[in-house]
Design a protein around this motif. Structure first.
Motif, PDB file in Angstrom:
ATOM      1  N   ARG A 100       1.031  -1.150  -0.022  1.00  0.00           N
ATOM      2  CA  ARG A 100       0.056  -0.056  -0.086  1.00  0.00           C
ATOM      3  C   ARG A 100       0.767   1.176   0.015  1.00  0.00           C
ATOM      4  N   ILE A 101       0.854   2.075  -1.154  1.00  0.00           N
ATOM      5  CA  ILE A 101       1.679   3.244  -1.189  1.00  0.00           C
ATOM      6  C   ILE A 101       0.847   4.515  -0.982  1.00  0.00           C
ATOM      7  N   GLU A 102       1.097   5.470   0.028  1.00  0.00           N
ATOM      8  CA  GLU A 102       0.022   6.325   0.156  1.00  0.00           C
ATOM      9  C   GLU A 102       1.156   7.694  -0.078  1.00  0.00           C
ATOM     10  N   THR A 103       0.663   8.792  -0.769  1.00  0.00           N
ATOM     11  CA  THR A 103       1.542  10.029  -1.272  1.00  0.00           C
ATOM     12  C   THR A 103       0.844  11.164  -0.960  1.00  0.00           C
ATOM     13  N   ILE A 104       1.481  12.178  -0.507  1.00  0.00           N
ATOM     14  CA  ILE A 104       0.751  13.548  -0.528  1.00  0.00           C
ATOM     15  C   ILE A 104       1.943  14.378  -1.088  1.00  0.00           C
ATOM     16  N   ASN A 105       1.331  15.287  -1.967  1.00  0.00           N
ATOM     17  CA  ASN A 105       2.073  16.249  -2.840  1.00  0.00           C
ATOM     18  C   ASN A 105       2.449  17.526  -2.447  1.00  0.00           C
ATOM     19  N   ASP A 106       3.496  18.128  -2.695  1.00  0.00           N
ATOM     20  CA  ASP A 106       3.648  19.588  -2.527  1.00  0.00           C
ATOM     21  C   ASP A 106       3.695  19.988  -1.169  1.00  0.00           C
ATOM     22  N   VAL A 107       4.111  19.373  -0.101  1.00  0.00           N
ATOM     23  CA  VAL A 107       4.345  19.937   1.128  1.00  0.00           C
ATOM     24  C   VAL A 107       5.771  20.497   1.291  1.00  0.00           C
ATOM     25  N   PRO A 108       6.143  21.438   2.079  1.00  0.00           N
ATOM     26  CA  PRO A 108       7.418  21.957   2.317  1.00  0.00           C
ATOM     27  C   PRO A 108       8.380  20.996   2.473  1.00  0.00           C
ATOM     28  N   LEU A 109       9.602  21.266   1.916  1.00  0.00           N
ATOM     29  CA  LEU A 109      10.633  20.590   1.809  1.00  0.00           C
ATOM     30  C   LEU A 109      10.891  20.367   3.187  1.00  0.00           C
ATOM     31  N   ASP A 110      10.958  21.405   4.219  1.00  0.00           N
ATOM     32  CA  ASP A 110      11.416  21.118   5.504  1.00  0.00           C
ATOM     33  C   ASP A 110      10.579  20.039   6.237  1.00  0.00           C
ATOM     34  N   PHE A 111       9.267  19.842   5.826  1.00  0.00           N
ATOM     35  CA  PHE A 111       8.340  18.958   6.462  1.00  0.00           C
ATOM     36  C   PHE A 111       8.840  17.588   5.821  1.00  0.00           C
ATOM     37  N   ALA A 112       9.191  17.372   4.540  1.00  0.00           N
ATOM     38  CA  ALA A 112       9.692  16.178   4.169  1.00  0.00           C
ATOM     39  C   ALA A 112      11.018  15.856   4.871  1.00  0.00           C
ATOM     40  N   LYS A 113      11.793  16.609   5.261  1.00  0.00           N
ATOM     41  CA  LYS A 113      13.091  16.337   5.782  1.00  0.00           C
ATOM     42  C   LYS A 113      12.888  15.952   7.573  1.00  0.00           C
ATOM     43  N   THR A 114      11.892  16.761   8.056  1.00  0.00           N
ATOM     44  CA  THR A 114      11.194  16.206   9.432  1.00  0.00           C
ATOM     45  C   THR A 114      10.792  14.962   9.484  1.00  0.00           C
ATOM     46  N   PHE A 115      10.104  14.572   8.519  1.00  0.00           N
ATOM     47  CA  PHE A 115       9.489  13.306   8.023  1.00  0.00           C
ATOM     48  C   PHE A 115      10.236  12.308   8.098  1.00  0.00           C
ATOM     49  N   GLN A 116      11.449  12.414   7.229  1.00  0.00           N
ATOM     50  CA  GLN A 116      12.537  11.472   7.114  1.00  0.00           C
ATOM     51  C   GLN A 116      13.109  11.205   8.614  1.00  0.00           C
ATOM     52  N   HIS A 117      13.328  12.355   9.236  1.00  0.00           N
ATOM     53  CA  HIS A 117      13.838  12.365  10.423  1.00  0.00           C
ATOM     54  C   HIS A 117      13.425  11.508  11.389  1.00  0.00           C
ATOM     55  N   TRP A 118      11.840  11.907  11.406  1.00  0.00           N
ATOM     56  CA  TRP A 118      11.090  11.032  12.398  1.00  0.00           C
ATOM     57  C   TRP A 118      11.129   9.557  12.239  1.00  0.00           C
ATOM     58  N   TYR A 119      11.088   9.156  10.654  1.00  0.00           N
ATOM     59  CA  TYR A 119      11.058   7.673  10.460  1.00  0.00           C
ATOM     60  C   TYR A 119      12.428   7.294  10.823  1.00  0.00           C
ATOM     61  N   LEU A 120      13.335   7.847  10.694  1.00  0.00           N
ATOM     62  CA  LEU A 120      14.933   7.264  11.322  1.00  0.00           C
ATOM     63  C   LEU A 120      14.925   6.889  12.775  1.00  0.00           C
ATOM     64  N   GLN A 121      13.923   7.473  13.436  1.00  0.00           N
ATOM     65  CA  GLN A 121      13.660   7.147  14.991  1.00  0.00           C
ATOM     66  C   GLN A 121      12.690   5.738  15.304  1.00  0.00           C
ATOM     67  N   ARG A 122      12.647   4.994  14.068  1.00  0.00           N
ATOM     68  CA  ARG A 122      11.682   4.256  14.166  1.00  0.00           C
ATOM     69  C   ARG A 122      11.887   2.969  15.240  1.00  0.00           C
ATOM     70  N   GLN A 123      13.394   2.903  15.511  1.00  0.00           N
ATOM     71  CA  GLN A 123      13.540   1.820  16.561  1.00  0.00           C
ATOM     72  C   GLN A 123      12.788   1.840  17.688  1.00  0.00           C
TER      73      GLN A 123
END
Lengths: 160, 509
Positions: B477-500
């Motif tokens: 299942r792939i979910e996408t949202i478009n055109d969010v600020p780049l900063d949020f994308a980076k926050t999002f990745q950072h958040w995911y890297l805390q997954r453990q």
């Protein structure tokens, strides 16, 4: 965010251009044969138009295939940690991917004839829903990376 | 070693008749005098096919067997090539009990265990099974699942470290081991609303045309009743009367359809499972383990948004696109009032919480959305320009159509801009997006198996990005949202890297 650590082998653009050029030459030969058939058998006019359109795309694609590998090489980065595999690449559309090691199901390397000449290997990583390819690494680097990913991917989360 | 219920043969023959009836009628009744080769040979092929299938149905009953032990089902099948598959109970994602009219007639039921495995053997299906045996099989699987939950406890403990509230919830869950709590049963008002939003009264159109197709040829003389038709046209009163009657019939049919589909609907849950029961004539009981839910989705079509209704869907790792269900099995209820939907989600899955205030897109995203070329519109317009079709005798139809399409595309994008809202919190991700039909997606960080974000040239210029998540399902299942600020994308990745933080590893890999 900081750039990821590792890059592809610097031989990547050369190898990619050679293999793409071979592919393009074959494609253009097929197209030439089709044009000859069109001329010889007098195909209807719309077939002609389609062939011309395909030719235009093929020429544009061929030109692009000489430019793209350099930029692709410059854009490609990857990094592994104990928990994640991270990739970032793309010339027109840039893409950043994060895959948890525990979700990786298989990792393999492969080598085509041109890559063998340049002693390169590609790595393919498959998860439950996707697969990612790191297109060209030095043979030694690729084998080490494969072994490392395989080792790290052994851990599985309780969730499954 | 067990054989399937003997009536399985009858059930399959009934299905065979049901499926081949239309083709049969076409070949032997409607086109019985046709010499066209397709019908000529088709008749032989049809008979041969049906006969072969009949033989297969009978023989396969003798060959197909199943057995079980403490942990697994073993299924055997195959006439020439023997095929054995072993399915551990722990891989079962959800259970569906479907009781059609056929089953009711004999006091039987059917049972499907769906697994997250890919391929042909991804479900264990008992097409016909006695009620006692069904209960026994359910018990069999459930017992194993309670073993499983001991394994999972470690994980839930880890989770609950974050807030005390969650810990309490977990304790409460442990106490009510087997208590069923009913969460939702539609009232008559709900059903009435549903029958209007689902546009089910439009169902009269295919019904009437279908009736006409059947009755039409039987009617004696078309001249004869053309006269009647003219008389009707001439009398204004009759027309008004007839259309009123037509509308009333349509509405009544719509209501009946809705009541038979969505009436007698119950959503309930125990500590570990969610149960959905539905249907008056065709009964379906669906059960899914809470642990196996990968995420939730709320969907609002334009019409539902106007009425303040929404559909809640469970995203599970099993393949739930079963063929013969009227309502998709993973849908909680397609016509929930939106606040009730949020509430229900939180009641059923205490892990999840719905945040009402979320981040919105900035104006820049709107410009981005409007500037992005619409390839769909370009291709359609090029096609219209080339063929220049005339519709309703309007020569200018091609550019009118193109303009109309452009307006719809633009409206859809503006709506998408207005609908897009996103939020990441501690261990949960939640976002709304979509134009005419808007959807909310909500999942837990540990359920996300991969993330990515990307930038096109235009997005790079505006410093925007698209972000995607992937969840386990078939297909993924792939979910996408478009055109969010780049900063949020980076926050999002950072958040995911805390997954453990949210996950624990199995002892032995």
């Amino acid at each position: 965010m900081n750039e990821l650590e590792h890059r592809l082998s610097s031989k990547f653009p050369k190898a990619r251009i050679i293999s793409e050029t071979i592919g393009n030459i074959i494609g253009l030969i097929v197209l030439a044969v089709l044009f000859w058939l069109d001329y010889y058998f007098g195909w209807p006019i719309w077939a002609n138009w389609i062939l011309i359109a395909v030719l235009l795309f093929a020429v544009a694609g061929t030109i692009w295939s000489f430019i793209e590998p350099h930029y692709l090489y410059r854009s490609w980065r990857y990094q592994i940690s104990n928990e994640y595999l991270q990739l970032s690449y793309g010339v027109i559309n840039k893409e950043w991917v994060t895959v948890p090691m525990s979700k990786i199901q298989s990792v393999s390397t492969s080598q085509g004839p041109i890559m063998r000449v340049y002693q390169l290997r590609s790595i393919k990583v498959e998860t439950m829903g996707s697969s990612h390819v790191i297109p060209a690494l030095e043979e030694q680097v690729a084998l080490e990376l494969r072994a490392k990913i395989a080792e790290l991917a052994k851990l599985k989360e309780v969730d499954e | 070693m067990m054989r399937y219920h003997p009536l399985t043969i009858l059930y399959r023959i009934y299905q065979l008749i049901k499926n081949s009836l239309i083709l049969g009628i076409l070949l032997f009744v409607v086109k019985r005098n046709s010499d066209f080769w397709l019908f000529e040979y088709g008749r032989y092929l049809f008979v041969a096919g049906v006969l072969l299938r009949l033989i297969y149905i009978v023989v396969s009953w003798f060959v197909e067997t199943y057995e079980w032990d403490d942990r697994t089902f073993q299924l055997k099948k195959g006439l020439f090539v023997k095929h054995t598959s072993t399915i551990p109970f722990s891989k079962i994602q959800n259970v569906t009990r479907h009781t059609t009219l056929f089953h009711k007639l004999f006091g039987l039921t059917s049972l499907t265990f769906e697994t997250a495995m890919d391929g042909d053997d991804d479900a264990i299906t008992f097409q016909v099974v006695s009620n006692q045996h069904a209960a026994f099989l359910l018990e069999l699987v459930n017992i194993e699942e309670s073993h499983m939950s001991k394994l999972d406890e470690k994980e839930s403990e880890k989770e609950s470290e974050q807030t005390q509230q969650e810990q309490e919830v977990n304790e409460a869950e442990n106490k009510v081991e087997t208590d069923l709590v009913t969460h939702f049963e539609p009232t008559n008002l709900d059903l009435l609303k549903a029958s209007f939003t689902s546009l089910s009264f439009l169902a009269i159109i295919p019904i009437v045309t279908g009736l006409y197709d059947i009755i039409g040829p039987l009617l004696p003389d078309s001249d004869h009743y053309q006269g009647v038709f003219y008389q009707i046209i001439n009398s204004r009163w009759l027309i008004i009367m007839l259309s009123v009657v037509g509308v009333v019939i349509a509405i009544i049919i719509g209501i009946i359809r809705t009541f038979s589909r969505y009436g007698k609907y119950r959503i309930s849950s125990s500590a570990t499972h969610i149960y959905i029961e539905r249907g008056l004539l065709d009964e379906t009981h669906f059960a899914i383990e809470k642990q196996k839910i990968q995420g939730l989705e709320i969907e609002q079509t334009l019409l539902k948004r106007i009425f303040g209704l929404a559909e809640v869907k469970l995203i599970s790792s099993a393949n739930t696109q079963a063929e013969d269900y009227v309502v998709s099995v993973n849908s909680l209820y397609p016509f929930l009032p939106i606040n009730r939907a949020y509430q229900l989600m939180e009641e059923l899955l205490p892990d999840y919480y719905v945040e009402e205030s979320m981040n919105r897109l900035t104006k820049i995203s709107l410009y981005m959305k409007l500037l992005k070329p619409s390839w769909f519109w370009i291709v359609v317009t090029a096609g219209l320009f080339y063929f220049k079709p005339t519709i309703f005798q309007i020569d200018a139809a091609w550019w009118l159509l193109s303009l109309l399409l452009l307006l719809i595309v633009i409206m859809n994008r503006i709506l998408d801009y207005l609908h897009t809202k996103y939020l990441i919190s501690e261990d949960q991700l939640q976002w709304w997006h979509g134009g005419l039909t808007s959807r909310m997606f909500i999942t837990k960080r540990r359920r996300v198996i991969e993330i990515s974000y990307s930038q096109s040239i235009l997005q790079r210029f505006f410093k925007l990005a698209s972000i995607s998540t992937m969840n386990r399902s078939i297909p993924a299942r792939i979910e996408t949202i478009n055109d969010v600020p780049l900063d949020f994308a980076k926050t999002f990745q950072h958040w995911y890297l805390q997954r453990q933080k949210d996950t624990t590893y199995q002892q032995n890999g």
